[in-house]
Design a protein around this motif. Structure first.
Motif, PDB file in Angstrom:
ATOM      1  N   GLY A  64     -23.365  34.068  -3.168  1.00  0.00           N
ATOM      2  CA  GLY A  64     -23.109  33.267  -1.981  1.00  0.00           C
ATOM      3  C   GLY A  64     -24.330  33.088  -1.104  1.00  0.00           C
ATOM      4  O   GLY A  64     -24.322  32.253  -0.192  1.00  0.00           O
ATOM      5  N   ARG A  65     -25.379  33.869  -1.358  1.00  0.00           N
ATOM      6  CA  ARG A  65     -26.605  33.751  -0.561  1.00  0.00           C
ATOM      7  C   ARG A  65     -27.802  33.314  -1.408  1.00  0.00           C
ATOM      8  O   ARG A  65     -28.682  32.615  -0.907  1.00  0.00           O
ATOM      9  N   PHE A  66     -27.827  33.733  -2.651  1.00  0.00           N
ATOM     10  CA  PHE A  66     -28.944  33.410  -3.548  1.00  0.00           C
ATOM     11  C   PHE A  66     -28.450  32.483  -4.658  1.00  0.00           C
ATOM     12  O   PHE A  66     -27.319  32.622  -5.136  1.00  0.00           O
ATOM     13  N   THR A  67     -29.299  31.583  -5.075  1.00  0.00           N
ATOM     14  CA  THR A  67     -29.018  30.768  -6.252  1.00  0.00           C
ATOM     15  C   THR A  67     -30.259  30.704  -7.125  1.00  0.00           C
ATOM     16  O   THR A  67     -31.390  30.823  -6.627  1.00  0.00           O
ATOM     17  N   ILE A  68     -30.050  30.523  -8.421  1.00  0.00           N
ATOM     18  CA  ILE A  68     -31.143  30.405  -9.362  1.00  0.00           C
ATOM     19  C   ILE A  68     -31.068  29.010  -9.975  1.00  0.00           C
ATOM     20  O   ILE A  68     -29.979  28.499 -10.251  1.00  0.00           O
ATOM     21  N   SER A  69     -32.223  28.402 -10.167  1.00  0.00           N
ATOM     22  CA  SER A  69     -32.219  27.052 -10.703  1.00  0.00           C
ATOM     23  C   SER A  69     -33.499  26.789 -11.482  1.00  0.00           C
ATOM     24  O   SER A  69     -34.474  27.540 -11.378  1.00  0.00           O
ATOM     25  N   ARG A  70     -33.478  25.709 -12.245  1.00  0.00           N
ATOM     26  CA  ARG A  70     -34.650  25.313 -13.023  1.00  0.00           C
ATOM     27  C   ARG A  70     -35.301  24.112 -12.366  1.00  0.00           C
ATOM     28  O   ARG A  70     -34.617  23.255 -11.813  1.00  0.00           O
ATOM     29  N   GLY A  71     -36.613  24.056 -12.480  1.00  0.00           N
ATOM     30  CA  GLY A  71     -37.325  22.906 -11.968  1.00  0.00           C
ATOM     31  C   GLY A  71     -37.307  21.757 -12.944  1.00  0.00           C
ATOM     32  O   GLY A  71     -37.144  21.946 -14.151  1.00  0.00           O
ATOM     33  N   ASN A  72     -37.486  20.560 -12.443  1.00  0.00           N
ATOM     34  CA  ASN A  72     -37.503  19.378 -13.302  1.00  0.00           C
ATOM     35  C   ASN A  72     -38.716  19.342 -14.220  1.00  0.00           C
ATOM     36  O   ASN A  72     -38.731  18.598 -15.207  1.00  0.00           O
ATOM     37  N   ASP A  73     -39.725  20.155 -13.902  1.00  0.00           N
ATOM     38  CA  ASP A  73     -40.930  20.166 -14.739  1.00  0.00           C
ATOM     39  C   ASP A  73     -40.738  20.962 -16.024  1.00  0.00           C
ATOM     40  O   ASP A  73     -41.638  21.014 -16.854  1.00  0.00           O
ATOM     41  N   LYS A  74     -39.576  21.644 -16.145  1.00  0.00           N
ATOM     42  CA  LYS A  74     -39.230  22.436 -17.332  1.00  0.00           C
ATOM     43  C   LYS A  74     -40.103  23.673 -17.509  1.00  0.00           C
ATOM     44  O   LYS A  74     -40.062  24.318 -18.564  1.00  0.00           O
ATOM     45  N   HIS A  75     -40.896  24.003 -16.505  1.00  0.00           N
ATOM     46  CA  HIS A  75     -41.736  25.192 -16.583  1.00  0.00           C
ATOM     47  C   HIS A  75     -41.495  26.143 -15.412  1.00  0.00           C
ATOM     48  O   HIS A  75     -42.173  27.156 -15.323  1.00  0.00           O
ATOM     49  N   THR A  76     -40.581  25.802 -14.529  1.00  0.00           N
ATOM     50  CA  THR A  76     -40.418  26.579 -13.310  1.00  0.00           C
ATOM     51  C   THR A  76     -38.967  27.000 -13.108  1.00  0.00           C
ATOM     52  O   THR A  76     -38.048  26.222 -13.354  1.00  0.00           O
ATOM     53  N   VAL A  77     -38.815  28.228 -12.652  1.00  0.00           N
ATOM     54  CA  VAL A  77     -37.512  28.763 -12.269  1.00  0.00           C
ATOM     55  C   VAL A  77     -37.593  29.146 -10.803  1.00  0.00           C
ATOM     56  O   VAL A  77     -38.582  29.740 -10.377  1.00  0.00           O
ATOM     57  N   TYR A  78     -36.553  28.807 -10.062  1.00  0.00           N
ATOM     58  CA  TYR A  78     -36.539  29.080  -8.635  1.00  0.00           C
ATOM     59  C   TYR A  78     -35.433  30.075  -8.284  1.00  0.00           C
ATOM     60  O   TYR A  78     -34.398  30.129  -8.941  1.00  0.00           O
ATOM     61  N   ALA A  79     -35.675  30.804  -7.234  1.00  0.00           N
ATOM     62  CA  ALA A  79     -34.628  31.600  -6.608  1.00  0.00           C
ATOM     63  C   ALA A  79     -34.586  31.164  -5.143  1.00  0.00           C
ATOM     64  O   ALA A  79     -35.540  31.396  -4.404  1.00  0.00           O
ATOM     65  N   GLN A  80     -33.530  30.480  -4.774  1.00  0.00           N
ATOM     66  CA  GLN A  80     -33.352  30.078  -3.378  1.00  0.00           C
ATOM     67  C   GLN A  80     -32.558  31.176  -2.684  1.00  0.00           C
ATOM     68  O   GLN A  80     -31.429  31.471  -3.080  1.00  0.00           O
ATOM     69  N   MET A  81     -33.161  31.762  -1.668  1.00  0.00           N
ATOM     70  CA  MET A  81     -32.558  32.896  -0.992  1.00  0.00           C
ATOM     71  C   MET A  81     -32.293  32.518   0.463  1.00  0.00           C
ATOM     72  O   MET A  81     -33.220  32.114   1.167  1.00  0.00           O
ATOM     73  N   SER A  82     -31.061  32.641   0.884  1.00  0.00           N
ATOM     74  CA  SER A  82     -30.707  32.321   2.266  1.00  0.00           C
ATOM     75  C   SER A  82     -29.948  33.484   2.886  1.00  0.00           C
ATOM     76  O   SER A  82     -29.510  34.396   2.186  1.00  0.00           O
ATOM     77  N   ASP A  83     -29.798  33.424   4.205  1.00  0.00           N
ATOM     78  CA  ASP A  83     -29.122  34.500   4.942  1.00  0.00           C
ATOM     79  C   ASP A  83     -29.685  35.861   4.525  1.00  0.00           C
ATOM     80  O   ASP A  83     -28.931  36.800   4.222  1.00  0.00           O
ATOM     81  N   LEU A  84     -30.990  35.960   4.507  1.00  0.00           N
ATOM     82  CA  LEU A  84     -31.628  37.182   4.059  1.00  0.00           C
ATOM     83  C   LEU A  84     -31.319  38.350   4.985  1.00  0.00           C
ATOM     84  O   LEU A  84     -31.197  38.175   6.212  1.00  0.00           O
ATOM     85  N   LYS A  85     -31.211  39.527   4.379  1.00  0.00           N
ATOM     86  CA  LYS A  85     -30.889  40.743   5.103  1.00  0.00           C
ATOM     87  C   LYS A  85     -31.996  41.772   4.890  1.00  0.00           C
ATOM     88  O   LYS A  85     -32.721  41.693   3.886  1.00  0.00           O
ATOM     89  N   PRO A  86     -32.144  42.715   5.804  1.00  0.00           N
ATOM     90  CA  PRO A  86     -33.183  43.742   5.626  1.00  0.00           C
ATOM     91  C   PRO A  86     -33.075  44.450   4.272  1.00  0.00           C
ATOM     92  O   PRO A  86     -34.107  44.814   3.689  1.00  0.00           O
ATOM     93  N   GLU A  87     -31.874  44.618   3.764  1.00  0.00           N
ATOM     94  CA  GLU A  87     -31.710  45.287   2.474  1.00  0.00           C
ATOM     95  C   GLU A  87     -32.173  44.434   1.295  1.00  0.00           C
ATOM     96  O   GLU A  87     -32.191  44.901   0.160  1.00  0.00           O
ATOM     97  N   ASP A  88     -32.526  43.181   1.538  1.00  0.00           N
ATOM     98  CA  ASP A  88     -33.113  42.347   0.494  1.00  0.00           C
ATOM     99  C   ASP A  88     -34.609  42.593   0.349  1.00  0.00           C
ATOM    100  O   ASP A  88     -35.244  42.037  -0.563  1.00  0.00           O
ATOM    101  N   THR A  89     -35.172  43.390   1.227  1.00  0.00           N
ATOM    102  CA  THR A  89     -36.594  43.709   1.155  1.00  0.00           C
ATOM    103  C   THR A  89     -36.904  44.394  -0.166  1.00  0.00           C
ATOM    104  O   THR A  89     -36.289  45.414  -0.507  1.00  0.00           O
ATOM    105  N   ALA A  90     -37.842  43.831  -0.916  1.00  0.00           N
ATOM    106  CA  ALA A  90     -38.174  44.357  -2.238  1.00  0.00           C
ATOM    107  C   ALA A  90     -39.311  43.534  -2.825  1.00  0.00           C
ATOM    108  O   ALA A  90     -39.667  42.477  -2.301  1.00  0.00           O
TER     109      ALA A  90
END
Length: 114
Positions: A64-90
């Motif tokens: 519900g906060r993070f999503t993973i997706s592929r780029g249109n260039d076929k060489h890139t993977v993204y992680a979109q992270m929202s509503d970040l919390k201190p416990e996401d620190t890493a």
């Protein structure tokens, strides 16, 4: 095969970041790709993955906060992270498997302050 992660940084709680993983080969060559993270003093853990078949999955802690997706260039993977919390620190790592062989990128640090 090389994986290059980028996009980490420092944000306040509630903020967003997008991580990128650039692969030296097309991401379709991988059976499964994903993001993992390792917080100080803790083991590396799964964040989100997707398979070559198109299915994706994320850990309960980030659903519900993070999503993973592929780029249109076929060489890139993204992680979109929202509503970040201190416990996401890493340190976040990009990963990909071809058969049983795994490949890891260098980590990118995400720091979330309260």
């Amino acid at each position: 095969v090389q994986l290059q992660a980028s996009g980490g940084g420092s944000v306040q709680a509630g903020g967003s970041l997008r991580l990128s993983c650039a692969a030296s080969i097309t991401i379709g060559s991988f059976n499964i790709m994903g993001w993992y993270r390792q917080a100080p003093g803790k083991q590396r853990e799964l964040v989100c993955t997707f398979t070559s078949g198109g299915s994706s999955n994320c850990a309960d802690s980030v659903k519900g906060r993070f999503t993973i997706s592929r780029g249109n260039d076929k060489h890139t993977v993204y992680a979109q992270m929202s509503d970040l919390k201190p416990e996401d620190t890493a340190v976040y790592y990009c990963n990909g498997f071809i058969g049983v062989k795994g490949y890891w990128g260098q980590g990118t640090l995400v720091t979330v302050s309260s």
